[in-house]
Design a protein around this motif. Sequence first.
Motif, PDB file in Angstrom:
ATOM      1  N   VAL A   1      10.409   8.499  -8.483  1.00 53.96           N
ATOM      2  CA  VAL A   1       9.172   7.790  -8.166  1.00 53.96           C
ATOM      3  C   VAL A   1       8.921   7.960  -6.667  1.00 53.96           C
ATOM      4  CG1 VAL A   1       8.017   5.541  -8.116  1.00 53.96           C
ATOM      5  CG2 VAL A   1       9.528   6.127 -10.027  1.00 53.96           C
ATOM      6  N   GLY A   2       7.765   8.524  -6.319  1.00 58.10           N
ATOM      7  CA  GLY A   2       7.447   8.755  -4.912  1.00 58.10           C
ATOM      8  C   GLY A   2       6.674   7.618  -4.292  1.00 58.10           C
ATOM      9  N   LEU A   3       6.129   6.775  -5.161  1.00 54.79           N
ATOM     10  CA  LEU A   3       5.415   5.574  -4.700  1.00 54.79           C
ATOM     11  C   LEU A   3       5.518   4.529  -5.795  1.00 54.79           C
ATOM     12  CD1 LEU A   3       3.423   3.819  -3.055  1.00 54.79           C
ATOM     13  CD2 LEU A   3       1.547   5.128  -4.066  1.00 54.79           C
ATOM     14  N   TYR A   4       6.359   3.515  -5.585  1.00 53.66           N
ATOM     15  CA  TYR A   4       6.369   2.375  -6.508  1.00 53.66           C
ATOM     16  C   TYR A   4       5.634   1.253  -5.799  1.00 53.66           C
ATOM     17  CZ  TYR A   4       8.004  -0.439 -10.462  1.00 53.66           C
ATOM     18  OH  TYR A   4       8.055  -1.200 -11.609  1.00 53.66           O
ATOM     19  N   ARG A   5       4.420   0.977  -6.297  1.00 56.11           N
ATOM     20  CA  ARG A   5       3.616  -0.104  -5.724  1.00 56.11           C
ATOM     21  C   ARG A   5       4.184  -1.423  -6.213  1.00 56.11           C
ATOM     22  NH1 ARG A   5      -0.324   3.828  -7.670  1.00 56.11           N
ATOM     23  NH2 ARG A   5      -1.501   4.635  -5.893  1.00 56.11           N
ATOM     24  N   THR A   6       4.374  -2.378  -5.329  1.00 55.58           N
ATOM     25  CA  THR A   6       4.990  -3.640  -5.758  1.00 55.58           C
ATOM     26  C   THR A   6       3.982  -4.776  -5.919  1.00 55.58           C
ATOM     27  OG1 THR A   6       5.562  -4.068  -3.432  1.00 55.58           O
ATOM     28  CG2 THR A   6       7.274  -3.122  -4.844  1.00 55.58           C
ATOM     29  N   GLU A   7       2.692  -4.459  -5.789  1.00 55.46           N
ATOM     30  CA  GLU A   7       1.686  -5.534  -5.897  1.00 55.46           C
ATOM     31  C   GLU A   7       1.702  -6.203  -7.273  1.00 55.46           C
ATOM     32  OE1 GLU A   7       1.618  -3.390  -2.850  1.00 55.46           O
ATOM     33  OE2 GLU A   7       0.534  -2.265  -4.382  1.00 55.46           O
ATOM     34  N   PHE A   8       2.047  -5.418  -8.343  1.00 52.88           N
ATOM     35  CA  PHE A   8       2.029  -5.990  -9.701  1.00 52.88           C
ATOM     36  C   PHE A   8       2.892  -7.250  -9.785  1.00 52.88           C
ATOM     37  CE2 PHE A   8       5.920  -3.523  -9.967  1.00 52.88           C
ATOM     38  CZ  PHE A   8       6.743  -4.303 -10.763  1.00 52.88           C
ATOM     39  N   LEU A   9       3.959  -7.295  -8.983  1.00 51.58           N
ATOM     40  CA  LEU A   9       4.863  -8.441  -9.015  1.00 51.58           C
ATOM     41  C   LEU A   9       4.177  -9.725  -8.567  1.00 51.58           C
ATOM     42  CD1 LEU A   9       8.009  -6.694  -7.523  1.00 51.58           C
ATOM     43  CD2 LEU A   9       8.030  -8.064  -9.621  1.00 51.58           C
ATOM     44  N   PHE A  10       3.115  -9.569  -7.790  1.00 51.28           N
ATOM     45  CA  PHE A  10       2.464 -10.723  -7.156  1.00 51.28           C
ATOM     46  C   PHE A  10       1.157 -11.114  -7.826  1.00 51.28           C
ATOM     47  CE2 PHE A  10       5.405  -8.985  -4.177  1.00 51.28           C
ATOM     48  CZ  PHE A  10       5.860 -10.055  -3.424  1.00 51.28           C
ATOM     49  N   LEU A  11       0.659 -10.257  -8.736  1.00 50.09           N
ATOM     50  CA  LEU A  11      -0.662 -10.478  -9.329  1.00 50.09           C
ATOM     51  C   LEU A  11      -0.566 -11.294 -10.617  1.00 50.09           C
ATOM     52  CD1 LEU A  11      -2.093  -6.886  -8.755  1.00 50.09           C
ATOM     53  CD2 LEU A  11      -2.685  -8.978  -7.497  1.00 50.09           C
ATOM     54  N   ASP A  12      -1.692 -11.874 -11.027  1.00 46.68           N
ATOM     55  CA  ASP A  12      -1.795 -12.611 -12.291  1.00 46.68           C
ATOM     56  C   ASP A  12      -0.752 -13.710 -12.413  1.00 46.68           C
ATOM     57  OD1 ASP A  12      -3.886 -10.936 -13.110  1.00 46.68           O
ATOM     58  OD2 ASP A  12      -2.434  -9.416 -13.737  1.00 46.68           O
ATOM     59  N   ARG A  13      -0.588 -14.491 -11.381  1.00 45.75           N
ATOM     60  CA  ARG A  13       0.327 -15.618 -11.414  1.00 45.75           C
ATOM     61  C   ARG A  13      -0.098 -16.621 -10.348  1.00 45.75           C
ATOM     62  NH1 ARG A  13       5.895 -13.458 -10.948  1.00 45.75           N
ATOM     63  NH2 ARG A  13       6.371 -15.526 -10.136  1.00 45.75           N
ATOM     64  N   GLU A  14       0.626 -17.746 -10.298  1.00 44.77           N
ATOM     65  CA  GLU A  14       0.194 -18.843  -9.420  1.00 44.77           C
ATOM     66  C   GLU A  14       1.040 -18.953  -8.160  1.00 44.77           C
ATOM     67  OE1 GLU A  14      -2.312 -21.177 -10.742  1.00 44.77           O
ATOM     68  OE2 GLU A  14      -2.498 -19.522 -12.177  1.00 44.77           O
TER      69      GLU A  14
ATOM     70  N   MET B   1       3.876  13.273   0.103  1.00 39.52           N
ATOM     71  CA  MET B   1       2.472  12.874   0.045  1.00 39.52           C
ATOM     72  C   MET B   1       2.277  12.102  -1.249  1.00 39.52           C
ATOM     73  SD  MET B   1      -0.952  15.224  -0.081  1.00 39.52           S
ATOM     74  CE  MET B   1      -0.913  15.650   1.643  1.00 39.52           C
ATOM     75  N   CYS B   2       1.641  10.920  -1.162  1.00 35.85           N
ATOM     76  CA  CYS B   2       1.454  10.128  -2.375  1.00 35.85           C
ATOM     77  C   CYS B   2       0.003   9.709  -2.581  1.00 35.85           C
ATOM     78  CB  CYS B   2       2.377   8.912  -2.379  1.00 35.85           C
ATOM     79  SG  CYS B   2       2.139   7.819  -0.978  1.00 35.85           S
ATOM     80  N   GLY B   3      -0.929  10.321  -1.881  1.00 34.48           N
ATOM     81  CA  GLY B   3      -2.343  10.067  -2.168  1.00 34.48           C
ATOM     82  C   GLY B   3      -2.807  10.957  -3.316  1.00 34.48           C
ATOM     83  N   GLU B   4      -4.065  10.773  -3.727  1.00 32.98           N
ATOM     84  CA  GLU B   4      -4.575  11.532  -4.873  1.00 32.98           C
ATOM     85  C   GLU B   4      -4.533  13.046  -4.673  1.00 32.98           C
ATOM     86  OE1 GLU B   4      -8.428   9.805  -5.945  1.00 32.98           O
ATOM     87  OE2 GLU B   4      -7.295   7.922  -5.983  1.00 32.98           O
ATOM     88  N   MET B   5      -4.672  13.473  -3.420  1.00 38.46           N
ATOM     89  CA  MET B   5      -4.633  14.905  -3.118  1.00 38.46           C
ATOM     90  C   MET B   5      -3.391  15.575  -3.709  1.00 38.46           C
ATOM     91  SD  MET B   5      -4.582  16.541   0.704  1.00 38.46           S
ATOM     92  CE  MET B   5      -5.355  18.124   1.021  1.00 38.46           C
ATOM     93  N   ALA B   6      -2.259  14.849  -3.703  1.00 39.89           N
ATOM     94  CA  ALA B   6      -0.986  15.428  -4.141  1.00 39.89           C
ATOM     95  C   ALA B   6      -0.990  15.788  -5.619  1.00 39.89           C
ATOM     96  CB  ALA B   6       0.159  14.458  -3.843  1.00 39.89           C
ATOM     97  N   GLY B   7      -1.886  15.167  -6.402  1.00 38.71           N
ATOM     98  CA  GLY B   7      -1.902  15.393  -7.836  1.00 38.71           C
ATOM     99  C   GLY B   7      -2.903  16.436  -8.292  1.00 38.71           C
ATOM    100  N   ASP B   8      -3.539  17.126  -7.347  1.00 37.67           N
ATOM    101  CA  ASP B   8      -4.530  18.144  -7.714  1.00 37.67           C
ATOM    102  C   ASP B   8      -3.847  19.516  -7.720  1.00 37.67           C
ATOM    103  OD1 ASP B   8      -6.531  20.016  -7.887  1.00 37.67           O
ATOM    104  OD2 ASP B   8      -7.846  19.038  -6.427  1.00 37.67           O
TER     105      ASP B   8
END
Length: 320
Positions: free
Chosen positions: A43-56, A254-261
């Motif tokens: 995994v070149g970019l594991y975003r951790t925001e999911f852990l903080f979303l949809d909760r109190e 590189m982990c922006g969208e450019m890397a996947g083209d």
Amino acid sequence: SDSGAAVVDESVETIDGRHIEVAANVGQPAELEPAAQRGADGVGLYRTEFLFLDRETPPSEDEQYEAIREALDTFPDGRVVVRTLDIGGDKRIPYLDLPEEENPFLGERGIRRSLDPDSDLFATQLRALLRAAADGAGDLAIMFPLVDTVEELDAALEALDTAAADVECHDADAVDIEVGVMIETPSAAFMADELAARVDFLSIGTNDLTQYVMAADRENERVGDLHDPTHPGVLRSIHQTVTAAHAEDAWVGMCGEMAGDPDLTELLVGLGLDELSMSAVTVPEVKTAVSETEYSTASERGDRARLAATRSKVHTTLDT
Ligand code: PYR
């Protein structure tokens, strides 16, 4: 959208033997296993925001530990690059009660927010990451988002040292991890030598880097032509980052969208990137593109592309 390319499980190199790590960007635990199945090396970019979303309330240290362990155990032979919490800008979390900002994309985003002395979110996250690294199967790397200055990086590294000292009191396990910085702002690209001297790797986030180098909002269609990473101004910032990092023996992803083209894989290999990370669906296509690339030719073409005066001349060099 499933591409036709066959899954390539092994790691890949160019025709002339340059290894390129091809990894996946992951934003949810449910995406881990599919990324492994698509042949991602890690995994070149594991975003951790999911852990903080949809909760109190914020997640506990143990909850975060479990989530990161799951990622490390899904890639026992790979590397998992975890980005510390990246909120602000368009990403808001109601219970954190963050102040409204006139201009959130130029406001307290990414590491700026994590370094807020009144919050212990960053310290908690770092402790969870270090504990997971000590226990998990794969190799953990930590990266800090939207770093602009050496001062910010030094403060983040100090927070990491403090967290490591805390964790060692409890666990005694020495943790050996890689640490990196995202390159997403012009300042970070200009300062890449100083930043790279302090860490193991840099990872270029081309969505934000393009937005800030070109001063063009990625959501605004009226400036859509400017928000394009193949403008030579962006290519030069990428080249500058790679050259500075390699001089300090740091690797560059590189982990922006450019890397996947896959149409840009040869260009990116030619610009010297060591790792490309993308949404899992395009991993097989990019792996195939790497294996069909000759580094020496790509490097020459990368030089011509970045030295071109206009975007259209860049595209001419890519097509010939
Ligand atoms: C960026 O490209 O800006 C990311 O954060 C991936």
